[in-house]
Write an enzyme that holds these catalytic residues in place. Sequence first.
Site, PDB file in Angstrom:
ATOM      1  N   LYS A 172      29.942  28.694  49.921  1.00 29.17           N
ATOM      2  CA  LYS A 172      29.015  29.812  50.149  1.00 29.17           C
ATOM      3  C   LYS A 172      28.453  30.232  48.803  1.00 29.17           C
ATOM      4  CE  LYS A 172      29.573  34.285  50.073  1.00 29.17           C
ATOM      5  NZ  LYS A 172      28.328  34.699  49.399  1.00 29.17           N
ATOM      6  N   GLU A 248      38.320  31.950  39.200  1.00 25.21           N
ATOM      7  CA  GLU A 248      37.634  32.167  37.920  1.00 25.21           C
ATOM      8  C   GLU A 248      37.080  33.578  37.984  1.00 25.21           C
ATOM      9  OE1 GLU A 248      37.998  30.148  35.623  1.00 25.21           O
ATOM     10  OE2 GLU A 248      38.563  28.322  36.667  1.00 25.21           O
ATOM     11  N   CYS A 282      30.621  35.475  32.663  1.00 24.61           N
ATOM     12  CA  CYS A 282      31.960  36.070  32.507  1.00 24.61           C
ATOM     13  C   CYS A 282      32.582  35.693  31.163  1.00 24.61           C
ATOM     14  CB  CYS A 282      32.870  35.757  33.671  1.00 24.61           C
ATOM     15  SG  CYS A 282      32.732  34.112  34.275  1.00 24.61           S
ATOM     16  N   GLU A 377      34.117  44.900  32.074  1.00 27.21           N
ATOM     17  CA  GLU A 377      33.201  43.775  31.845  1.00 27.21           C
ATOM     18  C   GLU A 377      31.776  44.332  31.912  1.00 27.21           C
ATOM     19  OE1 GLU A 377      33.542  40.717  34.849  1.00 27.21           O
ATOM     20  OE2 GLU A 377      32.932  39.196  33.402  1.00 27.21           O
TER      21      GLU A 377
HETATM   22  C1  SIN Z   1      30.536  31.973  34.258  1.00 29.96           C
HETATM   23  O1  SIN Z   1      30.018  32.930  33.742  1.00 29.96           O
HETATM   24  O2  SIN Z   1      31.191  32.097  35.299  1.00 29.96           O
HETATM   25  C2  SIN Z   1      30.422  30.576  33.721  1.00 29.96           C
HETATM   26  C3  SIN Z   1      29.962  30.495  32.333  1.00 29.96           C
HETATM   27  C4  SIN Z   1      30.072  29.101  31.751  1.00 29.96           C
HETATM   28  O3  SIN Z   1      30.340  28.122  32.450  1.00 29.96           O
HETATM   29  O4  SIN Z   1      29.896  28.997  30.543  1.00 29.96           O
END
Ligand code: SIN
Length: 476
Positions: A172, A248, A282, A377
């Site tokens: 998804k 993740e 992230c 964050e």
């Molecule tokens: C992400 O922000 O989830 C991935 C960033 C990356 O693969 O560098």
Amino acid sequence: MEQLKNQTLLASVLIDGKGQQVFNPFDNSLLGTVAMSCQAKIEQDVLDLEIGQKAWQKKPAAERCRFLKKWHQLILENEDDLAMLITLECGKPLKEALGEVRYGASFIEWFAEEGRRAYGSTIPSATNDRTLLTVKQAVGVAAAITPWNFPLAMITRKGAPALAAGCSFICKPSELTPLTAFAVTELAYQAGIPKDVLRMVVGESAHDVGEVFTYHSSVRKFSFTGSTLVGRKLQMQCASTIKRTSMELGGNAPFIVFDDADIDHAVKGAIASKFRNAGQTCVCANRFYVQDAVYDEFIDKLVAEVDKLKVGNGLDESTDIGPVITKEAKKRLLDLIEEAKGRGAKQVNKDVQLEGQFVAPTVLVDVEHDRPIVQGEIFGPILPIIRFEHEDEMIAMANDTIYGLAAYFYSQDMNRIWRVAHNLEYGMVGVNEGVISTEVAPFGGVKQSGNGKEGAKEGLEEYLETKYVCIGGLER
Ligand code: SIN
């Protein structure tokens, strides 16, 4: 959308009538509509994929490799269109979007090869009448939920190892960015990957899809990229059927500049790390710690570079920072800046207010360590800076968070490099580098940033079971 070269690809993605509408974050114009599935349909998809997986895992790894390589090739042949779709629905500048297409494709090529190296082992037996060995087998049906900030690469980073391992894969994508997801899936079908092995679904509600993916007993593996808040809930749901998970989740990356750092290099790394996708990754540097002796020099040089960054439409070639993903995201970012300023933080670069979904890059100094802008964050182009004196105090501040995804530091001292890299409680550490993601290295966090790895040889293992076989009654 009329700029796309491959209009057939686009036509295969869009539907007329009722479905999930997709908007351009640059001007909120409607880009198109994609199909939505009800919960019963998604449950049926999982059952179809369970059947498809049985045939797929029987194919020799070399044959699966050929399908994946063809998919990789088709993505590269359509890279301009895919990049355009990414920019249109996610807002990131076209040059970054093209980088994402190539980055996303690199996972397919890497895992196409890696799938051929899913080696088992033989184990010395304590007795002569037995042979002990391990074989690697596909986990089964793998399901994933992927985010809007990398509409293509997060799908291939999960889907390619799943398919290479012999799993089937249902995903998804974010409701905000399904165009790229459906386009890249269509290219997989054109490469010959069967429809009962790979499926992309947008549900009538995200919650319903999440329920099927996490509670359905035929789904044997669940992978999620998104916030820690949502990941925690999904992981609990997966517990009901003891699924394997890869999570993740959020990050709060410290970016540390020691007094022995090459400051020009550190400034370059800071810009690359902080402003990638308007700060919406992230692994973006979240909070900056700069040692006393180089504090003023770093800030002067940094501000000079930040004030050159151009904010605008991602389709414009000169744009460095595109819009943020939603109006709500912009409001949250402006509130964070106000909150920090209310507690004494000062903005040291040009203070520009922008209309629409744009947030100007903002450098803040005299920020307190306990403020939300440092503890949470940010996911936006804001750069809070804290001054520090001693390395120990610095490490304590860097580790003082529930997150443990990525950390960065700049130093020229080899002893310090080893010591600090060892002491940072993070899954990934960039030393004198601000952007470290690559298909060949394991991406993933510790603490509440998640579990499991993506990319690298570890990424394949996430979709493989190790089966122990003991052959007894042998004569030697
Ligand atoms: C992400 O922000 O989830 C991935 C960033 C990356 O693969 O560098």
